[in-house]
Design an enzyme around this catalytic site. Structure first.
Site, PDB file in Angstrom:
ATOM      1  N   GLU A 248       0.827  -1.220   0.000  1.00 21.26           N
ATOM      2  CA  GLU A 248       0.000   0.000   0.000  1.00 21.26           C
ATOM      3  C   GLU A 248       0.859   1.268   0.000  1.00 21.26           C
ATOM      4  OE1 GLU A 248      -2.230  -0.375   3.611  1.00 21.26           O
ATOM      5  OE2 GLU A 248      -3.561  -1.905   2.805  1.00 21.26           O
ATOM      6  N   PRO A 249       1.681   1.460  -1.007  1.00 17.30           N
ATOM      7  CA  PRO A 249       2.509   2.670  -1.001  1.00 17.30           C
ATOM      8  C   PRO A 249       1.696   3.912  -1.353  1.00 17.30           C
ATOM      9  CG  PRO A 249       2.760   1.555  -3.081  1.00 17.30           C
ATOM     10  CD  PRO A 249       1.829   0.695  -2.253  1.00 17.30           C
ATOM     11  N   GLY A 250       2.009   5.008  -0.738  1.00 15.78           N
ATOM     12  CA  GLY A 250       1.356   6.277  -1.078  1.00 15.78           C
ATOM     13  C   GLY A 250       2.423   7.294  -1.434  1.00 15.78           C
ATOM     14  N   ARG A 251       3.109   7.772  -0.388  1.00 18.24           N
ATOM     15  CA  ARG A 251       4.092   8.848  -0.528  1.00 18.24           C
ATOM     16  C   ARG A 251       5.133   8.553  -1.611  1.00 18.24           C
ATOM     17  NH1 ARG A 251       5.412  12.132   3.829  1.00 18.24           N
ATOM     18  NH2 ARG A 251       4.607  10.527   5.223  1.00 18.24           N
TER      19      ARG A 251
ATOM     20  N   TYR B 263       3.974  18.761  10.988  1.00 16.56           N
ATOM     21  CA  TYR B 263       5.018  17.775  11.344  1.00 16.56           C
ATOM     22  C   TYR B 263       6.414  18.378  11.340  1.00 16.56           C
ATOM     23  CZ  TYR B 263       1.262  15.015   9.103  1.00 16.56           C
ATOM     24  OH  TYR B 263       0.062  14.488   8.708  1.00 16.56           O
TER      25      TYR B 263
ATOM     26  N   CYS C 267      -2.504  34.263   9.418  1.00 16.23           N
ATOM     27  CA  CYS C 267      -2.167  34.906  10.692  1.00 16.23           C
ATOM     28  C   CYS C 267      -1.772  33.898  11.765  1.00 16.23           C
ATOM     29  CB  CYS C 267      -3.347  35.733  11.179  1.00 16.23           C
ATOM     30  SG  CYS C 267      -3.953  36.799   9.896  1.00 16.23           S
ATOM     31  N   GLU C 268      -0.733  33.159  11.520  1.00 19.44           N
ATOM     32  CA  GLU C 268      -0.196  32.244  12.519  1.00 19.44           C
ATOM     33  C   GLU C 268       1.302  32.153  12.288  1.00 19.44           C
ATOM     34  OE1 GLU C 268      -1.844  28.527  13.473  1.00 19.44           O
ATOM     35  OE2 GLU C 268      -3.817  29.005  12.666  1.00 19.44           O
TER      36      GLU C 268
ATOM     37  N   TYR D  97       0.236  14.022   0.368  1.00 20.26           N
ATOM     38  CA  TYR D  97      -0.283  14.677   1.570  1.00 20.26           C
ATOM     39  C   TYR D  97      -0.187  16.200   1.465  1.00 20.26           C
ATOM     40  CZ  TYR D  97       0.306   9.833   2.982  1.00 20.26           C
ATOM     41  OH  TYR D  97       0.248   8.460   3.013  1.00 20.26           O
TER      42      TYR D  97
END
Ligand code: LLP
Length: 421
Positions: free
Chosen positions: A273-276, A316, A344-345, A374
């Protein structure tokens, strides 16, 4: 390897220049490269040649229909974690027999729809979920094909928010209880045991935790056999990392070899199940410099992209390389800058103390690299900013694969109760 390169001094996605795209699409936007997607998929799938294996692309990394379809055409199946993702997979032409439904908590309606669609397998993560799935399947007069996701209590040595295989993580059934739960499942009339699943975390850059987990999994499969329980499908999850900042993750071939060594002897079908790894380096986020502010302590490059477009640095502390689209000046005088968005952060910062050309001007373009996984899927409309459009390039062609919605459409989602009129 990816297909974003400087051609005649200008960053290009395959045969399309990024400034040309920016002109046509407006900024910010995500840009994906078909050749990179295809290459990553083929290299990864090729690592399992000769094994009875299916690559089920983890849609959560990037679930745009065009991206899924590009991979489906190469034979990819899908790993989905919601009914929404399941519909996306089906709509992109992935056969139900190649769809796996993972995730920590599935609602009744999701179970029903998955059973109706007759997908390959539902991965169950707890005893209550197993009991509920059995009930739903019996109610529908069906049997649910399941794997139990087992938590092997292995530290994946990745960022704490994306580690999933430790005892303290919410995922899966503790491996120490696996046999007992499989024996219970074998007694349930609405359940057909087909597999065993594991996924220990994401962005792993070392094979050791995988090896430890899969060795544990092989031991479980053998122990289950002594209890007369046969699992046909080993779902090994995803998790193989990519290079964001000079990491040297193992090559897919080395991962494939480790899979052969740890579970190859069991005679089971293998699901990955690879994603990245498939989409991460196949995408960039292109943004325009709005202002350059020379503060007392720092120079800030203020972009028109923000944390709502790419949340990974904020969430992260993830590192994404940031480069100037115009190569002129890249090797001349470089300035040390903080690259920030307009939200504004203070957390709306893409990178601190980065090197960008000293002569970078408002209006210039930058690319935030390795943003294909992602990125767009985790974007939001925070600060009432419209979702970022997505563009797919193939050779010298490009297509807008998600439009920028209008702010009016966004506001129109709100409903004002009559008493406020
Ligand atoms: N299978 C399961 C059951 C998963 O939970 C995941 C990812 C994958 C496969 C795919 O893992 P990959 O090959 O992409 O590492 N938003 C975070 C990553 C979350 C990963 C969640 N699970 C990030 O931006 O780093």
């Amino acid at each position: 390897m990816n297909h974003f390169e400087y051609i005649d001094g200008v960053l290009s996605a395959e045969g399309v220049s990024i400034p040309e795209l920016a002109e046509k699409v407006g900024t910010p936007f995500y840009c994906y490269s078909t050749a990179t997607l295809e290459r990553h998929y083929k290299v990864y799938a090729g690592a399992f040649d000769g094994l009875d294996a299916t690559v089920c692309y983890a849609l959560k990394a990037n679930s745009n229909q065009a991206v899924i379809k590009t991979l489906a055409k190469l034979g990819a199946g899908a790993d989905v974690v919601s009914v929404g993702e399941m519909r996306r997979a089906l709509q992109a032409g992935i056969a139900p027999s190649k769809i796996i439904f993972s995730g920590v908590g599935k609602a009744d309606a999701e179970m029903r729809e998955a059973l109706d669609a007759d997908i390959a397998q539902i991965n169950v993560e707890s005893i209550p979920e197993l009991v509920e799935l059995n009930r739903v399947a019996l109610d529908m007069g069906k049997k649910a094909r399941i794997a139990l996701r087992i938590n092997p209590h292995v530290d994946a040595k990745t960022h704490e928010k994306i580690a999933t295989g430790k005892a303290e993580n919410k995922f899966g059934i503790d491996w120490t209880r696996a046999i007992e739960v499989y024996r219970d499942a074998a007694q349930m009339d609405g359940i057909e045991i087909t597999g065993i699943a594991m996924h220990i975390g994401s962005q792993l850059t070392d094979l050791t935790p995988f090896r430890e987990a899969f060795t544990r999994l092989a031991g479980l499969v053998e122990e289950l056999r002594t209890h007369g329980i046969e699992v046909k499908n080993l779902d090994l999850g995803g998790g193989l990392g990519i290079a964001y900042q000079g990491e040297t993750p193992p090559l897919p071939a080395a991962y494939g070899q480790m899979v052969r060594e740890t579970v190859g002897h069991l005679g089971c079908h293998i699901t990955l199940e690879p994603g990245r790894l498939i989409v991460g380096n196949a995408g960039i986020l292109v943004s325009r410099v709005m202002y350059i502010k020379d503060g007392e302590a720092k120079r800030f490059v203020i972009l028109d992209a923000a944390m709502n477009d790419l949340i990974r640095p904020t969430l992260y502390n993830a590192y994404h390389e940031i480069i100037a689209v115009d190569e002129a000046g890249v090797d001349d005088k470089m300035a040390t800058v903080d690259v920030v968005g307009p939200v504004c952060e203070t957390g709306d910062t893409f990178g601190k103390d980065r090197k960008l050309p000293d002569n970078l001007q408002p209006g210039d373009l930058v690319a935030i690299c390795s943003a294909g996984a992602y990125g767009a899927v985790m974007s939001s409309t925070y600060n009432t900013r419209a979702l970022t459009p997505e563009v797919l390039v193939s050779g010298d062609k490009f297509a807008i694969i998600r439009e920028r919605p209008s702010i009016d459409d966004l506001i129109a989602l709100d409903k004002v109760p009559g008493w406020l009129d």
